[in-house]
Structure formats: structure tokens, C-alpha cells
Design an enzyme around this catalytic site. Sequence first.
Site, PDB file in Angstrom:
ATOM      1  N   ARG A  38       0.822  -1.203   0.000  1.00  0.00           N
ATOM      2  CA  ARG A  38       0.000   0.000   0.000  1.00  0.00           C
ATOM      3  C   ARG A  38       0.853   1.249   0.000  1.00  0.00           C
ATOM      4  NH1 ARG A  38      -4.885   2.004   0.809  1.00  0.00           N
ATOM      5  NH2 ARG A  38      -4.250   3.960   1.698  1.00  0.00           N
TER       6      ARG A  38
ATOM      7  N   LEU B  93     -12.319   5.720   2.560  1.00  0.00           N
ATOM      8  CA  LEU B  93     -11.430   4.736   1.922  1.00  0.00           C
ATOM      9  C   LEU B  93     -10.979   5.281   0.571  1.00  0.00           C
ATOM     10  CD1 LEU B  93     -13.554   1.524   2.528  1.00  0.00           C
ATOM     11  CD2 LEU B  93     -11.661   2.326   3.892  1.00  0.00           C
ATOM     12  N   ASP B  94      -9.722   5.054   0.232  1.00  0.00           N
ATOM     13  CA  ASP B  94      -9.283   5.484  -1.100  1.00  0.00           C
ATOM     14  C   ASP B  94      -9.440   4.335  -2.095  1.00  0.00           C
ATOM     15  OD1 ASP B  94      -7.220   3.800  -0.633  1.00  0.00           O
ATOM     16  OD2 ASP B  94      -5.748   5.357  -0.195  1.00  0.00           O
ATOM     17  N   SER B  95      -8.966   4.569  -3.321  1.00  0.00           N
ATOM     18  CA  SER B  95      -9.228   3.573  -4.377  1.00  0.00           C
ATOM     19  C   SER B  95      -8.544   2.238  -4.066  1.00  0.00           C
ATOM     20  CB  SER B  95      -8.748   4.116  -5.715  1.00  0.00           C
ATOM     21  OG  SER B  95      -7.376   4.446  -5.652  1.00  0.00           O
TER      22      SER B  95
END
Lengths: 86, 138
Positions: A38, B93-95
Amino acid sequence: MASFNPTLRHQVIAVYKELLFLGREYPLGYEYYRTRLRKAFASQKDVTDEAQIKKGIERAQFVKKEIEALYYLKRYRALRQRYDKI
Amino acid sequence: MFRTALLRSARQAVRAAPRWQAPIARPVARSSLFQAKQITPSAFQAVRCYSASAGLSKEQVEGRIMDLLKNFDKVTDVSKLNGESHFHNDLGLDSLDTVEVVMAIEEEFSIEIPDKEADAIHSVKQAVDYILAQPDAH
């Protein structure tokens, strides 16, 4: 970032997904892998140049190969440990 | 000798007995079954074929997706979580997180969501609708 080019966006997301899937068997644990993956992707979020993004995707594909190789190595070592008892 | 003969005759008797009873018993049983079906079809709705869809209800799907999101460590504000929550606007939430959520949903319902459709899922409601539209979701 990829709002300019939806196909690149798809590619990035697809490669992220593939890498996530590969990470399930990671020796140091899935959580360790996931946070690092991430971070690696998030660090590139400001890249807007298409060529740069393509380069990034290529790097991701390379990392994918490396992880596969790592799994093969792990398997090889495990097998060797079991059979090569001195 | 006597014992084997006895056993054999006994076995034959056992084998013969149902064969003789069968033609008498079968039509009776069948006709009663058909009658029951005609009179009370509701009694047979509980029976489900293996090929039938899982028959998930909307509440079930929603509950399972909510549980999944509750356990997702990036969702910090659980109070904002409801059937209409948007992954980005409400849950923050991001992608990349969305990809993870979609993967978790895939696993939960043991289906595979193609990239195109996975990209269109941005809220709990969309996810629920998508799962309900899939006949092979469990």
C-alpha cells in the site's frame, strides 16, 4: 492521477489486485506485505506523467515476477531441507 | 450344509419380499405424493435443487458486507456505516482500499467480480445490488 486515462487506472488497479493476491502466502505475513504494498502504491499517487505511470506498472510486473521467484525459492529450500539431511 | 442352505433361502426370501410388495406399494405412494403436491404446494417450496441459486436475501447480503467492513481496519468511523455508505465519501477509503474491500467481498460470497464491474462498486448499496444480481453468489 489516472483520471486522464482510465485504461492506465484499470491497469494500476489490476496489478495492485494481483500483487495483493500473491501476498497471501508471503513468508513474513499478509499484514506486513499489505501495508508495504500500500505504501509503495500510495507513494506514487502524485505521478501524472503517462510514461512514468507505464514505467511504474512495468515495475509492478517485475515485482510480481520476483515474488513468484521468491515462492519457488522458498519451496526449493523447504524441499531441500527435508531431503538433504546430512 | 444345512446352515448355508437356510441362510440362502432366508436371503432369497428377503430379496423376494420387496419385489413382490413393490408393484403394490409404489403406485399408492406415488399417487399420494402427487395428490399432496397438488393440494399443498407450499409444503414443497422448502425443497431446493442443487442447481438453484443460493437465494440470498437483501438483509443477509447487507449484513455480511457490513460485518466485513466493520472488521476492515481502515474503517475508523463505524457509526457512519450503513446500507447507503459511500466508500470514499463516508468511510474515507481510497481507491486502493476499495480494491481490498471488493476482494474481500469476492471471497465472502465466493464469486469473481470482473475488473470493469469491480470498478463501478463505490458504495455498500452498489455492492449489495451487484451481489443480488449474481446467481452464483453464496
